[in-house]
Design a protein around this motif. Structure first.
Motif, PDB file in Angstrom:
ATOM      1  N   CYS A 357      85.154  47.014  57.139  1.00 11.16           N
ATOM      2  CA  CYS A 357      84.719  47.763  55.964  1.00 11.16           C
ATOM      3  C   CYS A 357      83.397  47.204  55.447  1.00 11.16           C
ATOM      4  N   PRO A 358      82.745  47.906  54.528  1.00 11.59           N
ATOM      5  CA  PRO A 358      81.523  47.356  53.921  1.00 11.59           C
ATOM      6  C   PRO A 358      81.841  46.266  52.908  1.00 11.59           C
ATOM      7  N   VAL A 359      81.003  45.227  52.903  1.00  9.58           N
ATOM      8  CA  VAL A 359      81.129  44.124  51.949  1.00  9.58           C
ATOM      9  C   VAL A 359      79.775  43.942  51.272  1.00  9.58           C
ATOM     10  N   ILE A 360      79.774  43.946  49.949  1.00 10.45           N
ATOM     11  CA  ILE A 360      78.549  43.731  49.195  1.00 10.45           C
ATOM     12  C   ILE A 360      78.610  42.349  48.547  1.00 10.45           C
ATOM     13  N   VAL A 361      77.608  41.531  48.816  1.00 13.08           N
ATOM     14  CA  VAL A 361      77.465  40.234  48.155  1.00 13.08           C
ATOM     15  C   VAL A 361      76.436  40.433  47.051  1.00 13.08           C
ATOM     16  N   VAL A 362      76.845  40.252  45.799  1.00 13.01           N
ATOM     17  CA  VAL A 362      75.972  40.574  44.679  1.00 13.01           C
ATOM     18  C   VAL A 362      75.548  39.314  43.921  1.00 13.01           C
ATOM     19  N   THR A 363      74.249  39.186  43.719  1.00 13.88           N
ATOM     20  CA  THR A 363      73.706  38.116  42.882  1.00 13.88           C
ATOM     21  C   THR A 363      72.950  38.780  41.722  1.00 13.88           C
ATOM     22  N   ASP A 364      72.267  37.983  40.936  1.00 14.74           N
ATOM     23  CA  ASP A 364      71.347  38.513  39.936  1.00 14.74           C
ATOM     24  C   ASP A 364      70.018  37.785  40.093  1.00 14.74           C
ATOM     25  N   LEU A 365      68.990  38.254  39.406  1.00 15.82           N
ATOM     26  CA  LEU A 365      67.651  37.706  39.626  1.00 15.82           C
ATOM     27  C   LEU A 365      67.600  36.198  39.401  1.00 15.82           C
ATOM     28  N   GLN A 366      68.282  35.714  38.368  1.00 16.41           N
ATOM     29  CA  GLN A 366      68.241  34.281  38.086  1.00 16.41           C
ATOM     30  C   GLN A 366      68.830  33.471  39.234  1.00 16.41           C
ATOM     31  N   LEU A 367      69.957  33.921  39.770  1.00 19.10           N
ATOM     32  CA  LEU A 367      70.570  33.207  40.890  1.00 19.10           C
ATOM     33  C   LEU A 367      69.752  33.405  42.168  1.00 19.10           C
ATOM     34  N   SER A 368      69.165  34.577  42.335  1.00 21.14           N
ATOM     35  CA  SER A 368      68.385  34.862  43.540  1.00 21.14           C
ATOM     36  C   SER A 368      67.113  34.036  43.619  1.00 21.14           C
ATOM     37  N   LEU A 369      66.394  33.927  42.495  1.00 17.76           N
ATOM     38  CA  LEU A 369      65.055  33.332  42.508  1.00 17.76           C
ATOM     39  C   LEU A 369      64.938  32.026  41.743  1.00 17.76           C
ATOM     40  N   GLY A 370      65.940  31.664  40.946  1.00 16.33           N
ATOM     41  CA  GLY A 370      65.890  30.416  40.202  1.00 16.33           C
ATOM     42  C   GLY A 370      66.137  29.232  41.130  1.00 16.33           C
ATOM     43  N   LYS A 371      65.141  28.373  41.272  1.00 16.02           N
ATOM     44  CA  LYS A 371      65.284  27.244  42.188  1.00 16.02           C
ATOM     45  C   LYS A 371      66.056  26.131  41.498  1.00 16.02           C
ATOM     46  N   GLN A 372      67.031  25.571  42.197  1.00 14.00           N
ATOM     47  CA  GLN A 372      67.894  24.580  41.569  1.00 14.00           C
ATOM     48  C   GLN A 372      68.487  23.619  42.590  1.00 14.00           C
ATOM     49  N   SER A 373      68.995  22.524  42.078  1.00 16.67           N
ATOM     50  CA  SER A 373      69.621  21.514  42.938  1.00 16.67           C
ATOM     51  C   SER A 373      70.985  22.005  43.403  1.00 16.67           C
ATOM     52  N   ALA A 374      71.348  21.578  44.606  1.00 19.93           N
ATOM     53  CA  ALA A 374      72.655  21.911  45.155  1.00 19.93           C
ATOM     54  C   ALA A 374      73.135  20.747  46.001  1.00 19.93           C
ATOM     55  N   GLU A 375      74.447  20.630  46.081  1.00 23.79           N
ATOM     56  CA  GLU A 375      75.014  19.566  46.897  1.00 23.79           C
ATOM     57  C   GLU A 375      74.838  19.890  48.381  1.00 23.79           C
ATOM     58  N   PRO A 376      74.765  18.871  49.240  1.00 19.64           N
ATOM     59  CA  PRO A 376      74.663  19.132  50.681  1.00 19.64           C
ATOM     60  C   PRO A 376      75.790  20.046  51.159  1.00 19.64           C
ATOM     61  N   LEU A 377      75.473  20.951  52.049  1.00 19.11           N
ATOM     62  CA  LEU A 377      76.440  21.944  52.523  1.00 19.11           C
ATOM     63  C   LEU A 377      77.351  21.339  53.584  1.00 19.11           C
ATOM     64  N   ASP A 378      78.599  21.744  53.551  1.00 23.85           N
ATOM     65  CA  ASP A 378      79.614  21.249  54.481  1.00 23.85           C
ATOM     66  C   ASP A 378      79.802  22.277  55.597  1.00 23.85           C
ATOM     67  N   LEU A 379      79.160  22.049  56.718  1.00 27.98           N
ATOM     68  CA  LEU A 379      79.229  23.013  57.816  1.00 27.98           C
ATOM     69  C   LEU A 379      80.605  23.076  58.460  1.00 27.98           C
ATOM     70  N   SER A 380      81.452  22.065  58.206  1.00 29.96           N
ATOM     71  CA  SER A 380      82.812  22.121  58.757  1.00 29.96           C
ATOM     72  C   SER A 380      83.625  23.239  58.109  1.00 29.96           C
ATOM     73  N   ARG A 381      83.160  23.742  56.963  1.00 30.95           N
ATOM     74  CA  ARG A 381      83.857  24.840  56.296  1.00 30.95           C
ATOM     75  C   ARG A 381      83.524  26.198  56.908  1.00 30.95           C
ATOM     76  N   VAL A 382      82.547  26.225  57.794  1.00 35.43           N
ATOM     77  CA  VAL A 382      82.129  27.497  58.397  1.00 35.43           C
ATOM     78  C   VAL A 382      83.057  27.844  59.551  1.00 35.43           C
ATOM     79  N   LYS A 383      83.823  28.903  59.387  1.00 32.49           N
ATOM     80  CA  LYS A 383      84.726  29.398  60.423  1.00 32.49           C
ATOM     81  C   LYS A 383      84.393  30.861  60.700  1.00 32.49           C
TER      82      LYS A 383
END
Length: 577
Positions: A357-383
């Motif tokens: 089926c179709p899946v829409i991932v929705v953000t907003d402008l602040q989340l899309s373009l606001g640059k911010q710190s993030a924790e290192p990504l855990d690639l083991s979670r990618v399945k």
């Protein structure tokens, strides 16, 4: 020394404001500070006021601050438009060229640094952004070594002479500021950061990276603010993984290309904003009818029509849920952090293939373009989960085709890719039987509709709602979505100091709506306040519709193009009747 401060750099669009902020923030990130930025810009290539506001902290932050400590101004307009944000005793660093002045009644110190002159003496006015950066950096009491390293990395490809002049502009900017101020200003010196490695990115970059990790190898898109950075990110990186990005002639071509590629077995997607999503509606319906996986990213902005293309809004909820004609299964996921932008893209591709089926991932402008710190990504979670994908099909009876749309208990039919032996079937946008042949039989029609619609009855994404509920019967339950989460939490801390108890829910699964998870929290709260950037309370209306609870729910709406500040939500909670 202080644990956090807020700095804004402003000027005319095309004047180097963005690059000034980029290098400044990169250097702070290297030191291990937590950062959260907001970019205000005009919907034109050059000209018009623009500013970047960056919050710097030794602790995690997820909101813009209410006030401002330092304002760096390339023109008088920047001072006039933004000086009201300065806290008492704040600082304005301005280019001496335009003879800057502060409005009457402003409790701030003005340091006119010869920013343009420094740059022109070095050969070109292009160096003035580095002179301004050096002046601002000197206020923080930090060594220039890290900053100069960031400058070298940014301009190294242009040769050592360019790097040297940029470094000299930084040095002179810092020197002039310290001379004007009589030395470092102790009240602006930052505590040392933890030095730990952190990601520093915009949500669009995290979405692009998440698509790569999910196995997407094709993106078709048409440029549109604030989604274009996803395409730009992948144009540089997807070919390294054997993938391709195509800039199409419009959003209709983009979504149908992505749909066709998914039918062929390649994980594919497109990204756009509200106007582009409007053009995609017929193809989204085709995805639902043909049960072909499709992932779309919708980066919300101000509407309707062209609206406010560079401003914050969350007004596409109704469009995403109800935009297509007819009735199809559809999933809408709303990440609320940089990390979730990455992980939710992986989940979106899995859901699209598992439930076809179709899946829409929705953000907003602040989340899309606001640059911010993030924790290192855990690639083991990618399945990777490709669902009911059939790779071997037994021979069919003579005259029969593969039952691509077979009636099943779950509503999910076996899916086969083109070229698989014995897997031949019809694909059409009209109603069809189990083999895909067009059919207007009323019995078949009802069974097919029921089959498609029941697929999502029990769907729950990872963390469909984020719940922070320390109080059994809170005075206020605050509900939001997207980028509002951190802002809500800051307001709650202030409310707690005054003895007002609050719980907080961020809704992440917009459709199908997780009403059963929300109802207990709604029932326990004395009052409910729904925070959203639109004029009609679209999220609040979904809550009322699906839970049947109306009397205690109130909305706090903001649709002037600007994001919420913690003080806005604090005042709204205090004013509940």
């Amino acid at each position: 020394m202080i644990s956090q401060l807020s700095l804004k750099i402003g000027g005319q669009q095309g004047e180097g404001v963005e690059s000034t902020d980029k290098i400044f923030s990169t250097a702070l990130n290297r030191l291990g500070y937590y950062l959260y930025g907001y970019r205000h810009f005009s919907s034109r290539i050059k000209g018009g006021h623009t500013n970047n506001k960056i919050r710097i902290s030794v602790k995690p932050i997820r909101a813009i601050s209410d006030d401002l400590d330092i304002l760096v101004a390339f023109d008088q307009e920047t001072i006039d438009l933004n000086v009201h944000e300065l806290r008492p005793g704040g600082v304005v660093v301005a280019d001496a060229k335009f003879n800057p002045t502060l409005p009457e009644g402003i409790d701030a110190r003005l340091f006119p640094v010869p920013i343009t002159k420094i740059a022109e003496d070095l050969g070109t006015s292009l160096f003035k952004n580095m002179a301004a950066s050096g002046a601002a950096w000197a206020l923080l009491g930090l060594s220039l070594d890290v900053f100069n390293k960031a400058v070298e990395e940014e301009f190294g490809r242009k040769g050592p002479a360019v790097v040297e002049k940029n470094v000299e502009a930084v040095r002179q900017g810092a020197k002039h500021l310290l001379e004007l101020a009589g030395g470092p200003l102790k009240e602006f010196e930052l505590l040392p950061a933890d030095g730990k490695q952190k990601l520093f990115m915009i949500g669009n970059d995290a979405i692009g990276l998440g698509a790569i990790a999910a196995g997407a190898r094709f993106m078709a898109a048409y440029p549109i603010t604030p989604a274009s950075e996803i395409m730009e990110y992948l144009i540089k990186r997807l070919p390294k993984f054997g993938g391709t990005v195509i800039q199409t002639e419009d959003e209709i071509a983009a979504v149908t290309m992505a749909l066709g590629a998914n039918y062929g077995g390649v994980r594919s997607f497109t990204a756009s904003a509200g106007p582009g999503l409007s053009l995609m509606m017929e193809a989204i319906g085709l995805s639902g009818m043909t049960e072909t996986p499709l992932v779309i990213v919708n980066t919300q902005r101000g509407g309707p029509s062209t609206g406010l293309p560079t401003k914050q809004e969350q007004s596409d909820i109704n469009q995403m849920i109800y935009g297509t004609h007819g009735e199809i299964p559809k999933v809408v996921i709303a990440p609320s952090t940089i990390e979730e932008c990455f992980y939710d893209m992986v989940e979106a591709f899995n859901i699209a293939e598992v439930y076809q089926c179709p899946v829409i991932v929705v953000t907003d402008l602040q989340l899309s373009l606001g640059k911010q710190s993030a924790e290192p990504l855990d690639l083991s979670r990618v399945k990777i989960d490709r669902g009911a994908l059939v790779t071997e099909v037994p021979p069919q009876e003579e005259g029969k085709l593969f039952k691509r749309y077979e009636f099943t208990e779950s509503g999910i039919s076996p899916r086969v890719l083109p070229g698989v032996k014995n897997g031949i079937h019809h694909v059409t946008g009209v109603e069809h039987d189990q083999e895909g042949r067009p059919s207007e039989n009323p019995v078949n029609r009802k069974k097919m509709m029921d089959k498609r619609l029941k697929k999502l009855q029990n769907l729950r994404i990872t963390n469909p709602i984020h719940v922070d509920a320390p109080n059994e019967s809170p005075d206020i339950l605050v509900i939001g979505m997207g980028s509002t989460g951190g802002t809500i939490d800051e307001a709650r801390r202030r409310l707690a100091e005054e003895g007002i108890t609050t719980n907080h829910i961020t809704v992440r699964q917009i459709a199908p709506f997780p009403a059963d998870l929300l109802i207990p929290h709604l029932q326990q709260a004395k009052k409910v306040l729904v925070i959203e950037n639109n004029a009609t309370g679209q999220l609040a209306n979904q809550i009322k519709l699906h839970t049947g609870i109306h009397d205690k729910i109130q909305s706090f709406l903001k649709y002037d193009g600007n994001p919420f500040l913690p003080s806005h939500i604090y005042e709204a909670c205090k004013g509940l009747n």
